[in-house]
Design an enzyme around this catalytic site. Structure first.
Site, PDB file in Angstrom:
ATOM      1  N   PHE A 124      10.754  54.615 -52.373  1.00 24.31           N
ATOM      2  CA  PHE A 124      10.111  55.390 -51.313  1.00 24.31           C
ATOM      3  C   PHE A 124      10.998  56.600 -51.018  1.00 24.31           C
ATOM      4  O   PHE A 124      12.204  56.440 -50.831  1.00 24.31           O
ATOM      5  CB  PHE A 124       9.964  54.507 -50.072  1.00 24.31           C
ATOM      6  N   ASP A 195      15.390  46.865 -50.648  1.00 28.04           N
ATOM      7  CA  ASP A 195      14.415  47.226 -49.620  1.00 28.04           C
ATOM      8  C   ASP A 195      13.185  46.340 -49.813  1.00 28.04           C
ATOM      9  O   ASP A 195      12.578  46.339 -50.892  1.00 28.04           O
ATOM     10  CB  ASP A 195      14.056  48.712 -49.750  1.00 28.04           C
ATOM     11  N   TYR A 220       6.140  46.327 -39.596  1.00 29.86           N
ATOM     12  CA  TYR A 220       4.807  46.819 -39.210  1.00 29.86           C
ATOM     13  C   TYR A 220       3.820  46.765 -40.363  1.00 29.86           C
ATOM     14  O   TYR A 220       2.650  47.053 -40.178  1.00 29.86           O
ATOM     15  CB  TYR A 220       4.882  48.238 -38.629  1.00 29.86           C
ATOM     16  N   LYS A 221       4.281  46.417 -41.558  1.00 32.08           N
ATOM     17  CA  LYS A 221       3.377  46.309 -42.704  1.00 32.08           C
ATOM     18  C   LYS A 221       2.814  44.869 -42.744  1.00 32.08           C
ATOM     19  O   LYS A 221       2.052  44.499 -41.872  1.00 32.08           O
ATOM     20  CB  LYS A 221       4.105  46.727 -43.976  1.00 32.08           C
ATOM     21  N   ARG A 369      -4.896  53.617 -52.604  1.00 34.61           N
ATOM     22  CA  ARG A 369      -4.106  52.393 -52.501  1.00 34.61           C
ATOM     23  C   ARG A 369      -4.825  51.366 -51.627  1.00 34.61           C
ATOM     24  O   ARG A 369      -5.328  51.706 -50.549  1.00 34.61           O
ATOM     25  CB  ARG A 369      -2.742  52.738 -51.909  1.00 34.61           C
TER      26      ARG A 369
HETATM   27  C1  LIG Z   1       7.393  51.960 -45.347  1.00 33.95           C
HETATM   28  C2  LIG Z   1       8.689  52.214 -46.031  1.00 33.95           C
HETATM   29  C3  LIG Z   1       9.756  52.844 -45.372  1.00 33.95           C
HETATM   30  C4  LIG Z   1       9.579  53.403 -43.992  1.00 33.95           C
HETATM   31  O1  LIG Z   1      10.795  53.577 -43.334  1.00 33.95           O
HETATM   32  P1  LIG Z   1      10.820  53.710 -41.737  1.00 33.95           P
HETATM   33  O2  LIG Z   1      12.222  54.042 -41.442  1.00 33.95           O
HETATM   34  O3  LIG Z   1      10.354  52.400 -41.185  1.00 33.95           O
HETATM   35  O4  LIG Z   1       9.867  54.792 -41.364  1.00 33.95           O
HETATM   36  C5  LIG Z   1      10.965  52.947 -46.035  1.00 33.95           C
HETATM   37  N1  LIG Z   1      11.122  52.478 -47.292  1.00 33.95           N
HETATM   38  C6  LIG Z   1      10.103  51.897 -47.955  1.00 33.95           C
HETATM   39  C7  LIG Z   1      10.320  51.381 -49.330  1.00 33.95           C
HETATM   40  C8  LIG Z   1       8.862  51.768 -47.356  1.00 33.95           C
HETATM   41  O5  LIG Z   1       7.847  51.226 -48.022  1.00 33.95           O
END
Ligand SMILES: *Cc1c(COP(=O)(O)O)cnc(C)c1O
Length: 410
Positions: A124, A195, A220-221, A369
């Site tokens: 990400f 992660d 939150y996912k 997605r």
């Molecule tokens: C959703 C997601 C994030 C989001 O990071 P936040 O700090 O919570 O906004 C980071 N890394 C990955 C791999 C994600 O899927």
């Protein structure tokens, strides 16, 4: 495959009773729980109680009387069970991006003679941005090496200080082999940061069995903690008392209410806390985790893959003439719990789907997605979603100005 086949799968679904624990808008097929999980029905009352009774009436005494101060640890232990981690190894709080910064600092200090941070280009982007900021702040020869996901194993060598890898690719759903990557890293003297943003609540993560060093993720996912819910962070027990936290705030101090002028880290996982946490969001998350207490992650995984496979099969049966292509590996064991499909007009097609109450999202450059959340998604919904998608493509219903115009959040 017919709709009745999907209905038969629903009838046998061992998780079907869980749907009643969620508040899903009537008529909506929600396939975006990998981005923002739906509202569990017990959350509003718990948040209202935390606001009106705890905050409103008990005020500052609530830090003790309602256990506010220890919520991050208590919630951390509840998440630990879902990611194969022992009690006392996970703490809830902050965001992925902030927790990643903490872990970059911790890992760098624990492997001080090396300078390579290894990641992959399926990560990400925010993770890469945080690593770039860390590298530049350190100004000490750190290199962020970004390879293709398939090259990660080969790229682990004696120069690598630590890997920084997202287990499930947010676009293709490609799943890294945590056990193999961690074993190779350790063999070469490197540490691992995992992660779990698209893993926690979606796949049966085994942090301890894989001997992972550090991990983090959001709630939150798939965990349905609500928009901006607190994230979490894991440190392997053997490393916990060696970590030197780079964000050394008072919530990670050994005696925060002694108000010493010198920082002294708390023992264990607590030192990874920084400052005051959002208690109303913690209350929402704590309530959201109730639904997970009796969930067997292997049962969840089985349904997750069956939902994904049903979707992939239907897409290939019904949409092949429209130039769509399923992203990611074909072997279901190498996938997480979402499916992306490439289409040159993916953004507009997704907007048209959303207008028809089938909610997924779009990830640049061309991916629609769809997230499959086994606690509340049915096989019949998968069938209906593909049916509507087929109609939108057959009749080019996406080709209208209101669907072609890009919004800020895709
Ligand atoms: C959703 C997601 C994030 C989001 O990071 P936040 O700090 O919570 O906004 C980071 N890394 C990955 C791999 C994600 O899927």
């Amino acid at each position: 495959m017919k709709r009745s086949d999907c209905e038969a799968l629903d009838a046998q679904d061992p998780l079907k009773h869980k749907r009643a624990a969620f508040s899903i808008p009537e008529g909506m097929i929600y396939l975006d729980g990998n981005s923002l999980g739906v509202l569990p029905v017990n959350v509003p009352a718990r948040v209202a109680d935390a606001a009106t009774r705890q905050w409103g009436e008990t005020l500052i005494k609530s830090w003790n009387e309602h256990g506010w101060f220890h919520m991050p640890q208590k919630i951390g232990d509840r998440i630990a069970r879902l990611i194969g981690a022992p009690a006392g190894s996970v703490i809830a709080g902050d965001t992925i991006s902030v927790n990643l910064f903490k872990l970059l600092g911790a890992a760098a200090k624990l492997n001080p003679s090396r300078r390579v941070i290894l990641s992959d280009n399926g990560n990400f982007p925010s993770d890469l941005y945080v690593a770039q900021g860390f590298r530049d702040l350190m100004d000490d020869g750190y290199v962020l090496k970004v390879v293709a996901p398939e090259q990660v194993m080969d790229a682990i060598d004696e120069s690598v200080a630590f890997t920084m890898i997202t287990e499930v690719d947010y676009r293709t759903a490609r799943l890294h082999d945590m056990k193999a990557v961690t074993a190779k890293a350790h063999d070469k003297g490197a540490l691992t940061i995992w992660d779990l943003a698209h893993s926690a609540g979606a796949t049966p993560v085994q942090l301890q069995a894989c001997d992972a060093d550090f991990a983090l993720g959001c709630t939150y996912k798939y965990l349905n903690g609500g928009p901006g819910a607190p994230a979490f962070l894991y440190v392997k027990p053997a490393l916990q008392d060696k970590v030197q936290p780079p964000l050394s705030g008072w919530w990670g101090h050994a005696a925060p209410f002694a108000f010493d002028l010198e920082y002294k880290p708390a023992p264990g996982i607590i030192r990874n806390q920084c400052g005051t946490q959002p208690i109303l969001s913690m209350a929402a998350l704590d309530a959201a985790l109730d639904v997970w207490d009796d969930v067997e992650m292997n049962v969840l995984r089985k349904k997750s893959l069956a939902l994904c496979k049903t979707f992939i099969d239907l897409v290939e049966q019904r949409l092949s003439s429209h130039g769509v292509k399923v992203a990611g590996p074909r072997d279901m064991n190498e996938r997480g719990s979402h499916v992306s499909i490439h289409h040159s007009q993916g953004y507009a097609v997704m907007q048209a789907l959303i207008a028809n109450n089938v909610v997924g999202d779009f990830r640049a450059p061309d991916m629609m997605r769809f997230g499959f959340t086994p606690l509340y998604t049915s096989f019949a919904e998968v069938w209906d979603a593909v049916d509507i998608l087929a109609r939108i493509l057959d009749k080019a219903e996406w080709n209208q100005p209101q669907f072609l115009a890009k919004k800020a959040v895709t």
